[in-house]
Motif scaffolding. Sequence first.
Motif, PDB file in Angstrom:
ATOM      1  N   ALA A   7      34.473  31.342  36.862  1.00 28.70           N
ATOM      2  CA  ALA A   7      33.646  30.581  37.804  1.00 28.70           C
ATOM      3  C   ALA A   7      32.243  30.413  37.251  1.00 28.70           C
ATOM      4  N   LEU A  12      30.132  27.164  43.544  1.00 29.17           N
ATOM      5  CA  LEU A  12      30.158  27.869  44.817  1.00 29.17           C
ATOM      6  C   LEU A  12      30.470  26.953  45.994  1.00 29.17           C
ATOM      7  N   HIS A  33      37.132  37.905  54.340  1.00 32.92           N
ATOM      8  CA  HIS A  33      36.343  36.710  54.603  1.00 32.92           C
ATOM      9  C   HIS A  33      36.340  36.360  56.079  1.00 32.92           C
ATOM     10  N   LEU A  44      30.413  35.566  49.768  1.00 29.50           N
ATOM     11  CA  LEU A  44      30.502  35.396  48.321  1.00 29.50           C
ATOM     12  C   LEU A  44      29.160  35.668  47.652  1.00 29.50           C
ATOM     13  N   LEU A  47      28.473  39.391  46.887  1.00 28.91           N
ATOM     14  CA  LEU A  47      29.248  40.180  45.930  1.00 28.91           C
ATOM     15  C   LEU A  47      28.343  40.650  44.802  1.00 28.91           C
ATOM     16  N   TRP A  51      28.278  36.456  42.484  1.00 31.57           N
ATOM     17  CA  TRP A  51      29.642  35.977  42.689  1.00 31.57           C
ATOM     18  C   TRP A  51      30.267  35.446  41.406  1.00 31.57           C
ATOM     19  N   ALA A  52      29.586  34.574  40.708  1.00 31.00           N
ATOM     20  CA  ALA A  52      30.211  33.810  39.632  1.00 31.00           C
ATOM     21  C   ALA A  52      30.744  34.695  38.504  1.00 31.00           C
ATOM     22  N   ALA A  55      34.333  36.137  39.362  1.00 36.24           N
ATOM     23  CA  ALA A  55      35.333  35.256  39.959  1.00 36.24           C
ATOM     24  C   ALA A  55      35.973  34.383  38.894  1.00 36.24           C
ATOM     25  N   VAL A  68      41.250  30.532  43.666  1.00 28.54           N
ATOM     26  CA  VAL A  68      40.141  31.416  43.320  1.00 28.54           C
ATOM     27  C   VAL A  68      40.492  32.852  43.665  1.00 28.54           C
ATOM     28  N   SER A  70      38.012  36.456  43.714  1.00 33.70           N
ATOM     29  CA  SER A  70      36.684  37.033  43.482  1.00 33.70           C
ATOM     30  C   SER A  70      36.787  38.546  43.535  1.00 33.70           C
ATOM     31  N   ASP A  72      34.814  42.270  43.974  1.00 29.46           N
ATOM     32  CA  ASP A  72      33.683  43.116  44.349  1.00 29.46           C
ATOM     33  C   ASP A  72      34.027  44.524  43.883  1.00 29.46           C
ATOM     34  N   ALA A 111      41.175  37.844  36.292  1.00 30.19           N
ATOM     35  CA  ALA A 111      40.197  38.648  37.022  1.00 30.19           C
ATOM     36  C   ALA A 111      40.117  40.070  36.489  1.00 30.19           C
TER      37      ALA A 111
END
Length: 306
Positions: A7, A12, A33, A44, A47, A51-52, A55, A68, A70, A72, A111
Motif C-alpha cells: 500500500a 487510503l 473496523h 486505519l 495503526l 497504515w501504509a 498494508a 486489502v 492491514s 497492527d 502481509a
Amino acid sequence: MYAIRPARPDDLAAVVELVVRLQADPDHHVGYHGTSAAEIAEELAGLRPDWASGAVLAVAEDGTPRGVISVDADAEVGRAWLFGPFVELPADHPAFRQCWHNVADELLEAAMAVPRLSGITDLELFGHRRNRRLGDFAARHGFTQRATSRVFTLTGSALRPVLVAAVDDADTARPLGADPQVRAQVIELHERCFPNTTVTGRQLVEGARGHTIVVATGATGLLGFAAGYAQPDELYVDYVAVDPEMRGAGTGRALIRALLRELAAKEGPRPQAAAVISLGNDASERMFTALGFGLHLELVGYRREP
C-alpha cells in the motif's frame, strides 16, 4: 486475478471506500473496523506506526484496490492483529469462493513479510459470525477459533439520559489522576482481570493507546476502573474492572456512566456508545443491559499462537 502490491499513503481514500462497501455486508464484516467512512479512516490512520507500511493491496488492472489486509502489531505484547483480508469480487463470478481464497492467501503471504511483523508469530483475526470465508481462511492458515464476542450498543434517546443523569458514587468516580498508588492499583487490577489482552496495564495507564480512564476509590483503595475512547461515531467502552469484593454493588454501572460522561465532555457527544462482551460473561451483559445497552451483533475471534 489481481496484482498484489504494498500500500501507499495515497491509497487510503480508495481503501476506505472499499472497506466501507464490504463492512456493510455481514458476510465480509471484520470486527476491528467500524462501518462508516469516518470510523474506518480513523482506525486505519491509528495503526502503528502508520497504515501504509503495514498494508498490502490486491489491485485490478486499472489500479483500483479490490482487496486489502492491514497489520497492527505491538512488540511489547508480542502480538499482531490482521485487519482483513477484504476481497471484493463481482457477485456473479463463476468461481467466487475459490478466487476469494486465492486472493486472500496472496494478501496474507505478502502481509507476513512487512517489517512490523518481524519476530511476531502470535496473530489474531476477528470477524462477524456470518463471515464464513474468514473462518475457513483462518482454519486453513492454522488459526484456532476463540470465544465469540457480542457487541452491545446504546443509541440516541437511550444514550442521552446516561450522559446527563446523576452518576452513582459521584464522590468516588473520577478521572484517573497522577496519584502513583492509584495508577499502580489500576495496572494491577487490569492485569488480574484481563491477562494476556491487547493492552498491558502499563500501556493503559500511560495512555499509549489513547484511553480515557475513570476510577472509583474508597477507604481501602481502588474499587474499580473503566477505560475507553471516542471514535467518530461512538463512545467505546473498552475495559471495566471492579474489585471482586465490590461486585454487585453498582460500582461497574457507575463507572460506565462516569466514563461515558467524561468521554463526551472531552471529545464531544456521539450518537452511540458501544462495548464488546465475551459470550458467556453474563455478569457484564447484565451490567450493560441494565444501562439500556442492547445486542447489536456477534463476532468470532481466531488466533494463531507460536
